[in-house]
Design a protein around this motif. Structure first.
Motif, short mmCIF file in Angstrom:
data_model
loop_
_atom_site.label_atom_id
_atom_site.label_comp_id
_atom_site.label_asym_id
_atom_site.label_seq_id
_atom_site.Cartn_x
_atom_site.Cartn_y
_atom_site.Cartn_z
N THR A 106 4.38 -0.74 -1.27
CA THR A 106 4.76 -2.05 -1.04
C THR A 106 6.04 -2.41 -0.47
OG1 THR A 106 3.27 -2.63 -3.05
CG2 THR A 106 4.59 -4.24 -2.25
N GLN A 110 6.68 -4.22 3.20
CA GLN A 110 7.43 -5.39 3.40
C GLN A 110 8.39 -5.13 4.37
OE1 GLN A 110 6.20 -8.13 2.55
NE2 GLN A 110 5.44 -8.20 0.40
N LEU A 135 -2.98 -4.14 -4.06
CA LEU A 135 -2.25 -4.88 -3.43
C LEU A 135 -1.74 -4.14 -2.02
CD1 LEU A 135 -0.18 -7.29 -2.63
CD2 LEU A 135 1.54 -6.22 -4.01
N LEU A 139 -2.66 -5.18 1.97
CA LEU A 139 -1.76 -5.25 2.97
C LEU A 139 -2.02 -4.44 3.89
CD1 LEU A 139 1.66 -6.05 0.77
CD2 LEU A 139 0.08 -7.73 1.96
N GLU A 142 -4.58 -5.70 6.25
CA GLU A 142 -4.15 -6.72 6.91
C GLU A 142 -3.26 -6.03 8.19
OE1 GLU A 142 -3.15 -10.94 7.57
OE2 GLU A 142 -4.85 -9.75 6.89
N GLU A 365 4.86 -10.73 -3.87
CA GLU A 365 4.84 -10.11 -2.46
C GLU A 365 4.04 -10.64 -1.51
OE1 GLU A 365 6.46 -7.39 -2.16
OE2 GLU A 365 7.04 -6.67 -4.09
N LEU A 366 2.79 -11.36 -1.92
CA LEU A 366 2.14 -12.21 -0.97
C LEU A 366 3.03 -13.22 -0.11
CD1 LEU A 366 -1.45 -12.48 -2.63
CD2 LEU A 366 -0.58 -10.64 -1.06
N TRP A 369 4.95 -11.70 2.41
CA TRP A 369 4.29 -11.30 3.41
C TRP A 369 3.64 -12.52 4.30
CZ3 TRP A 369 2.90 -6.28 4.90
CH2 TRP A 369 1.95 -6.07 5.78
N ILE A 371 1.56 -14.79 2.79
CA ILE A 371 0.37 -15.48 2.39
C ILE A 371 0.52 -16.26 1.14
CG2 ILE A 371 -1.76 -14.61 1.31
CD1 ILE A 371 -1.82 -13.86 4.18
N PRO A 374 -4.52 -16.08 -1.64
CA PRO A 374 -5.02 -14.46 -1.75
C PRO A 374 -6.21 -14.22 -0.95
CG PRO A 374 -5.03 -15.41 -4.10
CD PRO A 374 -4.21 -16.44 -3.05
N LEU A 377 -6.62 -12.38 2.32
CA LEU A 377 -6.68 -11.20 2.40
C LEU A 377 -8.11 -10.61 2.05
CD1 LEU A 377 -3.16 -10.35 1.14
CD2 LEU A 377 -3.81 -10.29 3.39
N TRP A 379 -10.21 -7.92 -0.52
CA TRP A 379 -9.69 -7.13 -1.70
C TRP A 379 -11.14 -6.82 -2.31
CZ3 TRP A 379 -4.69 -7.87 -3.46
CH2 TRP A 379 -3.81 -9.01 -3.11
#
Length: 836
Positions: A106, A110, A135, A139, A142, A365-366, A369, A371, A374, A377, A379
């Motif tokens: 992660t 980032q 997660l 990411l 994406e 974290e989103l 990013w 976002i 959620p 994205l 999932w």
């Protein structure tokens, strides 16, 4: 390399990755996927010299895999194969395969959303469904879609629905590989109640060692149970060649490695482990598994947003993984502490962390990013709106995101620290206060197992005493006398992690160490868990949740505390770890979250409106004082609310105003569409319309007694035409033949009535009518003693028949009164005799 089942599908896997950017590999336990696949990919032309990044859910598995692959290449770890895990890494300039834990990925994503030096991401043991794994995959997808079309993604698992993952990866090809699994006999031995689990486990372990060859792996839910079983085994007469090892996540990596190595001199071993040993690891020599059937998992309460550890039954998938540990190198036996019937009722797979855990780290974290939703994205399981909303609310309180959920500069700093948002915020707030070292100690303490064991942990909820113990160890070294109430392993890990955090954040210098600073720093991390004392160790938290201490202790007397750890089950959560917080510190360091609000409300005891100025922290009322000169309009509204609460009896109803309401109810019953409803519920619901303008300047019950309800109702509920019509169709009185003006009783709007002496009605043939001639009055004809002798709404029939019966009955009792034979020709009178 030794022949492993994975070798049979490697060519197929390489071909698929040559022509596709994604693939799913389902390989049964023992197939060799973790260590053979990365090595097989090293020379693929599409890599173009880029790295292979493989994610492992656990640190021990990451290090073990890296060491094994490096050995296969005849190199040291850190050459072509390296690893990065929390607080430890071995990579170099020539490293091509990096085995990392999911939180590390992660951070890398980032820092470089393109992952420009990575050719393929491998998600190993994805069936464990850790939140960082979900997660990381979201990411990575994406990044692959928006920035890196050439980035390969390979998801590997032993047990999961491949079609779900393949669909997420744009219908990626699926490769299946059988494992190398030796036969394992399964023995069900349900634990008879009320035998404690640790006694049942230790008894079965001893019996299994006598009955079978090889080493034994026992699965237990947590560290506490591991310790208890270890103590039980140490009291037993085990064979002399038996060594007991423990294996759980908080152990130093050196001790974890010791648990999985072959014992010297041909010794057998018992490995007491948590779920850490379910996958990835091969513990040499294991031929026996004893499974408690339990696991520890983090659960978030939907009602409070708090999380707590819960012991639950394993799923069928986990039970099968555990059972398979006995057949990795040769045939074995698995003992299960439950019945075949219980096995059939187990859920098929574990609930993914993303569906049951705290989502604040994921939400942060989103936001980094870019976002806020959620759903933007892809999932396997999309985070729930409620849990994600609670996480974003926390980030807003911590200043990590703005009101629209966008990352702030403070939030960027928090994310860069790589801790839970609460801990990261606390440390950042502590540094300018010269409390960075203390904040690092608290963060390490709260993210590891409690250093106090047994009764001491139960009796002492104060986190300050643990900080004092840590500082003593740091300053004086290990105590000369063994203290059985201290967890030495946890102490070492906390101190090691605290020092690592200080180095990473360049924190040095003398910190404030006064005990009150623990509460101040924790208030930064847990503003929603600042609690106000309610007596006897009970506290109300700012979030509205009630908590209590298991027993009275010095911390129980605190006016304010910060709850760092709470078992949130039950009506009142159990306070596990907390620190005292002075009121002065609360005002000084949490001023931004303190709200001053003016409240104007009806006080039932006072029977009037009360105006107060309050200082609130969440739901906690810190201070209340009089609010001078409140707005007149707000007082009037509060008075209206008081009337709604108490009822209309609070108003000064006179005979005249009561009759007016009854007359209006009569008219409403005739033509409801034309006339206002003045029943209690309707008047209470519409008081802002008909009463509010008349009570400005009033504030209590006594003031209300000055009101003229008759005039208020007429003026505010009726038009001028309606007032005229009301007098015509629902008159207050009726003129009877004697000339008397008799009040009409409208108490029953369906049957208005008049009570009148019989002699006053002589000469009147027809029953009087009201309501424009639509409703006959009910006549209560009275004797000279004012008692009803007849009730009728048909006066003509009364004169024709019933009158003569009444006359015969009453004439003897009231001989002085006038009882004519022809009442319709008689002259009505109010007097005793007919007027001459």
């Amino acid at each position: 390399m030794h022949e492993l089942p994975i070798n049979d599908v490697l060519r197929q896997l390489l071909d698929q990755l040559c022509h596709n950017t994604s693939a799913v590999l389902i390989a049964e336990p023992g197939a060799g996927k973790t260590t053979r696949v990365p090595l097989a990919l090293l020379d693929e032309p599409w890599l173009e010299g880029k790295k292979i990044m493989m994610l492992e859910p656990r640190r021990l598995a990451a290090r073990s895999a890296a060491h094994f692959m490096a050995t296969q290449l005849g190199e040291r770890v850190g050459d072509r194969v390296g690893y990065r895990v929390r607080m430890d890494s071995k990579v170099g300039k020539t490293t091509r395969i990096e085995v990392v834990t999911e939180g590390i990925l992660t951070r890398m994503l980032q820092n470089d959303q393109e992952l420009s030096d990575v050719g393929i991401l491998i998600f190993d043991e994805f069936h464990e469904r850790n939140i960082h794994g979900d997660l990381g995959l979201a990411l990575a997808l994406e990044s692959q879609t928006m920035l890196r079309e050439d980035l390969r993604i390979l998801v590997m698992s032993a047990t999961m629905d491949a079609s779900v993952v393949a669909s997420l990866l744009h219908n990626a090809p699926i490769i299946h590989c059988v494992g190398r699994q030796f036969p394992v006999d399964t023995v069900y031995v349900p634990n008879p109640a009320p035998v404690p689990m640790e006694k049942a486990m230790s008894s079965i372990i001893r019996q299994a060692l006598i009955s079978h060859e090889g080493s034994l792996l026992a699965f237990l839910p947590g560290v506490g149970e591991i310790r208890k079983v270890k103590r039980e085994l140490e009291l037993m007469s085990l064979p002399s060649d038996i060594v007991i090892r423990t294996l759980y996540g908080q152990l130093p990596l050196s001790e974890q490695s010791e648990a999985i190595r072959i014992e010297p001199d041909g010794c057998r071993k018992i490995v007491l482990a948590t779920s850490i040993a379910e996958t990835s690891l091969t513990i040499e020599g294991i031929r026996i598994v004893v499974d408690s059937g339990l696991m520890r998992t983090q659960v978030v309460s939907s009602r409070s947003g708090m999380s707590h550890l819960s012991t639950v039954n394993v799923s069928k998938a986990s039970a099968d993984q555990r059972r398979g540990r006995a057949g990795r190198t040769e045939s074995g036996t698995c003992y299960r502490l439950w019945s075949q019937e219980q096995q059939d009722s187990l859920q098929s797979a574990n609930i993914p962390e993303i569906m049951s855990s705290d989502l604040s780290s994921l939400a942060l974290e989103l936001a980094v990013w870019g976002i806020q939703d959620p759903n933007d994205l892809r999932w396997i399981d999309t985070p729930s709106d409620m849990a994600f909303g609670q996480a974003v609310d926390l980030l807003k309180r911590l200043g990590a995101v703005d009101q629209k959920g966008r990352i702030t500069s403070h939030g960027q700093q928090m994310a860069s620290i790589g801790m839970h948002p609460r801990m990261a915020h606390m440390i950042l707030e502590a540094i300018p206060l010269q409390c960075g070292e203390l904040a690092c100690r608290l963060a390490a303490l709260l993210q590891e197992r409690d250093i106090f064991k047994g009764k001491r942990a139960f009796d002492d909820s104060d986190i300050s005493t643990r900080i004092d113990q840590l500082m003593m160890w740091e300053n004086q070294g290990m105590p000369s006398v063994d203290d059985s109430s201290l967890d030495v392993t946890a102490m070492h890990r906390i101190i090691q992690e605290m020092r690592q955090n200080q180095r990473n954040l360049n924190i040095s210098g003398t910190s404030h160490v006064h005990s009150d600073w623990c509460g101040i720093l924790l208030s930064f991390a847990y503003p929603d868990r600042i609690g106000q004392g309610r007596g006897d160790g009970r506290f109300l938290l700012a979030s509205g949740r009630g908590v209590e201490m298991s027993m009275i202790q010095p911390l129980s007397r605190s006016s304010y505390i910060v709850a760092a750890s709470v078992d949130d089950r039950g009506t009142e959560g159990r306070l596990l770890l907390a620190a005292s917080l002075s009121e002065a510190s609360l005002y000084r360091y949490q001023q931004d979250l303190i709200q001053e609000t003016d409240v104007i409300f009806w006080d039932r005891d006072l029977q009037g409106v009360k105006a107060r100025r309050r200082c609130l922290f969440g739901v906690l009322m810190l201070q209340e004082k009089a609010y001078p000169k409140p707005p007149e309009e707000e007082v009037a509204y509060a008075l209206v609310e008081g009337i709604k609460e108490e009822g209309l009896q609070l108003l000064p109803w006179t005979k005249v105003s009561i009759q007016l309401r009854q007359r209006l109810l009569f008219m409403h019953s005739i033509t409801p569409s034309d006339w206002p409803n003045v029943r209690d519920e309707a008047l209470l619901a519409t008081m802002q319309d008909w009463l509010l303008p008349s009570i400005y300047g009033m504030k209590n019950r006594n003031d209300l007694q000055r009101l003229s309800l008759n005039g208020i109702i007429e003026q505010n509920l009726l038009t001028w035409d309606q007032r005229r019509e009301l007098d015509a169709k629902a008159p207050t009185h009726m003129m009877v033949p004697s000339g008397s003006r008799i009040a009409i009783d409208y108490s029953d709007p369906d049957q208005p009535k008049v009570a009148v002496k019989l002699q006053e009605m002589f000469g009147l043939l027809e029953t009087p009518r009201i309501g424009g001639g639509r409703v006959p009055l009910t006549l209560h004809l009275l004797s000279p003693a004012q008692r009803p002798v007849q009730v009728t709404s048909d006066l003509a029939s009364f004169w024709e028949g019933a009158y003569y019966e009444v006359k015969k009955d009453l004439k003897g009792r009231y001989p002085k009164h006038y009882w004519p034979d022809k009442p319709l020709e008689a002259i009505p009178t109010r007097r005793t005799r007919q007027q001459q």
